[in-house]
Design a protein around this motif. Structure first.
Motif, PDB file in Angstrom:
ATOM      1  N   ALA A 280      62.468  72.325  48.839  1.00 49.44           N
ATOM      2  CA  ALA A 280      62.548  71.098  49.618  1.00 49.44           C
ATOM      3  C   ALA A 280      61.011  70.630  50.246  1.00 49.44           C
ATOM      4  O   ALA A 280      60.924  69.536  50.641  1.00 49.44           O
ATOM      5  CB  ALA A 280      63.523  71.195  50.680  1.00 49.44           C
ATOM      6  N   MET A 281      60.296  71.683  50.085  1.00 52.04           N
ATOM      7  CA  MET A 281      58.736  71.177  50.720  1.00 52.04           C
ATOM      8  C   MET A 281      58.105  70.621  49.664  1.00 52.04           C
ATOM      9  O   MET A 281      56.622  70.564  49.868  1.00 52.04           O
ATOM     10  CB  MET A 281      58.161  72.554  51.385  1.00 52.04           C
ATOM     11  CG  MET A 281      58.907  72.852  52.613  1.00 52.04           C
ATOM     12  SD  MET A 281      58.867  71.676  53.879  1.00 52.04           S
ATOM     13  CE  MET A 281      57.014  71.866  54.087  1.00 52.04           C
ATOM     14  N   ASN A 282      58.336  70.408  48.556  1.00 54.05           N
ATOM     15  CA  ASN A 282      57.737  69.694  47.419  1.00 54.05           C
ATOM     16  C   ASN A 282      58.517  68.318  47.333  1.00 54.05           C
ATOM     17  O   ASN A 282      59.596  68.010  47.385  1.00 54.05           O
ATOM     18  CB  ASN A 282      57.678  70.523  46.497  1.00 54.05           C
ATOM     19  CG  ASN A 282      56.740  71.803  46.536  1.00 54.05           C
ATOM     20  OD1 ASN A 282      55.502  71.617  46.902  1.00 54.05           O
ATOM     21  ND2 ASN A 282      57.328  72.927  46.539  1.00 54.05           N
ATOM     22  N   GLY A 283      57.796  67.541  46.394  1.00 53.49           N
ATOM     23  CA  GLY A 283      58.316  66.187  45.991  1.00 53.49           C
ATOM     24  C   GLY A 283      58.223  65.000  46.933  1.00 53.49           C
ATOM     25  O   GLY A 283      57.902  65.260  48.175  1.00 53.49           O
ATOM     26  N   PRO A 284      58.736  63.808  46.787  1.00 56.85           N
ATOM     27  CA  PRO A 284      58.735  62.645  47.289  1.00 56.85           C
ATOM     28  C   PRO A 284      59.589  62.727  48.379  1.00 56.85           C
ATOM     29  O   PRO A 284      60.827  63.254  48.435  1.00 56.85           O
ATOM     30  CB  PRO A 284      58.944  61.546  46.306  1.00 56.85           C
ATOM     31  CG  PRO A 284      59.698  62.240  44.990  1.00 56.85           C
ATOM     32  CD  PRO A 284      59.195  63.658  45.255  1.00 56.85           C
ATOM     33  N   VAL A 285      59.420  61.836  49.541  1.00 51.99           N
ATOM     34  CA  VAL A 285      60.092  61.803  50.926  1.00 51.99           C
ATOM     35  C   VAL A 285      60.299  60.320  51.136  1.00 51.99           C
ATOM     36  O   VAL A 285      59.887  59.402  50.436  1.00 51.99           O
ATOM     37  CB  VAL A 285      59.584  62.565  52.004  1.00 51.99           C
ATOM     38  CG1 VAL A 285      59.419  64.000  51.649  1.00 51.99           C
ATOM     39  CG2 VAL A 285      58.071  62.014  52.319  1.00 51.99           C
ATOM     40  N   ARG A 286      61.460  60.089  52.228  1.00 51.31           N
ATOM     41  CA  ARG A 286      61.551  58.904  52.680  1.00 51.31           C
ATOM     42  C   ARG A 286      61.097  58.810  54.001  1.00 51.31           C
ATOM     43  O   ARG A 286      61.479  60.049  54.818  1.00 51.31           O
ATOM     44  CB  ARG A 286      63.130  58.478  52.507  1.00 51.31           C
ATOM     45  CG  ARG A 286      63.447  57.257  53.026  1.00 51.31           C
ATOM     46  CD  ARG A 286      64.973  56.884  52.840  1.00 51.31           C
ATOM     47  NE  ARG A 286      65.366  55.540  52.521  1.00 51.31           N
ATOM     48  CZ  ARG A 286      65.853  54.936  53.611  1.00 51.31           C
ATOM     49  NH1 ARG A 286      66.363  55.458  54.707  1.00 51.31           N
ATOM     50  NH2 ARG A 286      66.300  53.642  53.499  1.00 51.31           N
ATOM     51  N   LEU A 287      60.393  57.657  54.587  1.00 49.77           N
ATOM     52  CA  LEU A 287      59.828  57.593  56.021  1.00 49.77           C
ATOM     53  C   LEU A 287      60.453  56.113  56.515  1.00 49.77           C
ATOM     54  O   LEU A 287      60.291  55.385  55.786  1.00 49.77           O
ATOM     55  CB  LEU A 287      58.287  57.617  56.080  1.00 49.77           C
ATOM     56  CG  LEU A 287      57.797  59.019  55.543  1.00 49.77           C
ATOM     57  CD1 LEU A 287      56.232  58.830  55.433  1.00 49.77           C
ATOM     58  CD2 LEU A 287      58.093  60.129  56.635  1.00 49.77           C
ATOM     59  N   VAL A 288      60.984  56.373  57.740  1.00 53.74           N
ATOM     60  CA  VAL A 288      61.490  55.251  58.488  1.00 53.74           C
ATOM     61  C   VAL A 288      60.644  55.019  59.534  1.00 53.74           C
ATOM     62  O   VAL A 288      60.531  55.872  60.604  1.00 53.74           O
ATOM     63  CB  VAL A 288      62.893  55.564  58.791  1.00 53.74           C
ATOM     64  CG1 VAL A 288      63.577  54.008  59.548  1.00 53.74           C
ATOM     65  CG2 VAL A 288      63.721  55.536  57.626  1.00 53.74           C
ATOM     66  N   LEU A 289      60.018  53.726  59.595  1.00 49.88           N
ATOM     67  CA  LEU A 289      59.243  53.611  60.832  1.00 49.88           C
ATOM     68  C   LEU A 289      59.842  52.381  61.646  1.00 49.88           C
ATOM     69  O   LEU A 289      59.938  51.301  61.331  1.00 49.88           O
ATOM     70  CB  LEU A 289      57.879  53.160  60.494  1.00 49.88           C
ATOM     71  CG  LEU A 289      57.092  54.133  59.500  1.00 49.88           C
ATOM     72  CD1 LEU A 289      55.724  53.521  58.794  1.00 49.88           C
ATOM     73  CD2 LEU A 289      56.845  55.298  59.975  1.00 49.88           C
ATOM     74  N   PRO A 290      60.147  52.766  63.062  1.00 50.98           N
ATOM     75  CA  PRO A 290      60.781  51.441  63.885  1.00 50.98           C
ATOM     76  C   PRO A 290      59.733  50.490  64.237  1.00 50.98           C
ATOM     77  O   PRO A 290      58.543  50.673  64.081  1.00 50.98           O
ATOM     78  CB  PRO A 290      61.240  52.432  65.119  1.00 50.98           C
ATOM     79  CG  PRO A 290      61.371  53.692  64.769  1.00 50.98           C
ATOM     80  CD  PRO A 290      60.369  54.185  63.543  1.00 50.98           C
ATOM     81  N   ALA A 291      60.255  49.168  63.873  1.00 51.26           N
ATOM     82  CA  ALA A 291      59.344  47.996  63.974  1.00 51.26           C
ATOM     83  C   ALA A 291      59.627  46.956  65.173  1.00 51.26           C
ATOM     84  O   ALA A 291      58.978  45.968  65.344  1.00 51.26           O
ATOM     85  CB  ALA A 291      59.221  47.356  62.509  1.00 51.26           C
TER      86      ALA A 291
END
Length: 435
Positions: A381-392
């Motif tokens: 799991a420490m490789n590959g693409p991720v999802r990031l959510v930024l409160p706006a």
């Protein structure tokens, strides 16, 4: 019975700044302790450097509640081990005040010193030293609330320092391998103390609040720390020689933003919670901006979340999907400030007014780490693409009212020496969501 360091001892140890510490009597003991711990190969015992790296990888909360409090207990337990390794009961952990001295101290760059770590990319962390976390409007402490200090200081300067140094520091799983990690986190702890002591409406949950229930854990070989005992440094038996919040930024950080290239990416459909977005974005050495048009329904939904009291900070959010590093980007030495609706003609307000977050190798490693922990610890799991959510929502409320035909998301590049000059991060989709 609690150890002395968490009994609120009347005689507090004082953690000094790095220059004062280096020139003081405790410096030889510090070097001796670091040398011994780094040479100890038994990672199951707290006398080894690797033990603390593993604890950080297995227990630390990032982008979660208790980021600051857990690390405060972590430093206290590590500091006690430094004293044990050195045989000097007066030894303390110094802090690196990069707002005044943004270059990695020379002692950490000396390849003959136990403080040296190979494969760092950058040495100047000026670009991380913003003042947003110390804005007088940030009066709440814990994440999840609007105008909260903890997520702000984690974003900047904390994450930026990790990113700009690079090497081990830009990976959450191994960052404590680098001795600079410890003086960096001592400074973050000091900045938290400074924020509390500044007053003027700034407040944490009361010590009697349920927020402080429970304990923090630091592996099976070290005793836990009650959360409430991390409420203030004095409870843990120490203080700082300087508890003033930063009042200025180092070098030319406050200079105008660089030119930002408009990127025309593939539009994404509006559906469900998504109000639209763009796909296929490559971030390189140049700053980039994407424009996300809003439908009338989207504009109304954003306006409602911004103007209705009591909304959560992530009621409107910027979502980055399929975020991955290139091989060049994995070296670190850079990050991107993510700014919302930045005026094309220049800054109308301080930069932190528009800042929703940062993006670099460290943030990506944090997301991968969270995925690994949620999946039972699989290292894959420490490789590959991720999802990031930024409160706006907070940003939109600060720049309100403003035309909402579209939201623009700017990725402003910040470099340290040695940063990659090719594509560093790929993003499949950038979108806006609202509850």
């Amino acid at each position: 019975m609690l150890p002395r360091e968490i009994m609120g001892a009347t005689s507090l140890r004082t953690r000094p700044s790095w220059p004062a510490f280096r020139d003081g009597p405790l410096y030889p003991s510090f070097l001796d302790a670091v040398r011994k711990m780094r040479a100890n190969s038994d990672s199951t015992r707290p006398g080894s450097w690797a033990y603390w790296t593993n604890v950080h990888a297995n227990y630390c909360p990032h982008r979660k509640p208790y980021f600051l409090a857990w690390h405060r207990g972590f430093l206290v337990r590590f500091e006690a081990q430094l004293r044990k390794a050195s045989g000097n009961s007066a030894l303390v952990l110094p802090y690196w005040n990069y707002y005044e001295h943004p270059m990695i101290p020379a002692e950490f760059r000396d390849s003959t010193s136990p403080l040296y770590q190979p494969n760092r990319t950058g040495s100047d962390v000026s670009g991380a030293c913003t003042l947003g976390a110390f804005d007088p409007t940030l009066i709440n402490f814990q994440r999840g609330k609007t105008d909260a200090f903890e997520p702000a200081v984690e974003t900047a300067p904390h994450n930026g320092v990790h990113n700009l140094i690079g090497g081990a520091m830009d990976n959450i799983s191994i960052s404590p391998r680098d001795p600079i990690f410890w003086v960096h986190h001592a400074n973050i702890d000091r900045l938290w103390d400074a924020w509390v002591l500044a007053g003027d409406g700034r407040h944490m949950p009361a010590k009697t609040a349920s927020y402080w229930s429970g304990s923090f854990h630091y592996g099976t070989a070290v005793s836990s720390v009650k959360r409430v005992n991390t409420y203030a440094p004095s409870i843990l038996g120490y203080r700082y020689d300087d508890t003033a919040m930063p009042a200025s930024q180092p070098n030319n950080l406050a200079a105008p933003l660089p030119s930002i290239q408009e990127v025309f990416a593939t539009p994404l459909a509006v559906q469900g919670g998504s109000l639209g977005g763009v796909g296929g974005l490559a971030l390189g050495p140049r700053s980039a901006r994407v424009r996300i048009p809003l439908t009338e329904e989207g504009r109304n939904r954003v306006r409602s979340r911004v103007t209705t009291p009591g909304q959560a900070a992530d009621a409107v959010r910027i979502v980055l999907d399929g975020v991955d590093l290139t091989s060049a980007g994995a070296r670190g030495g850079f990050f991107y400030k993510i700014l919302l609706n930045l005026p094309a003609q220049g800054l109308a307000q301080p930069e932190q007014t528009y800042l929703v977050g940062t993006l670099g190798p460290f943030e990506i490693s944090v997301a991968r780490h969270a995925r690994m922990m949620a999946g039972g610890g699989s290292p894959m799991a420490m490789n590959g693409p991720v999802r990031l959510v930024l409160p706006a929502r907070d940003v939109l409320s600060r720049i309100w009212p403003e035309p909402l035909d579209a939201l623009t998301v700017s990725f402003v590049r910040v470099d340290a020496g040695g940063a990659p000059q090719s594509d560093a991060i790929a993003i499949d989709r950038v979108s806006v969501e609202a509850d």
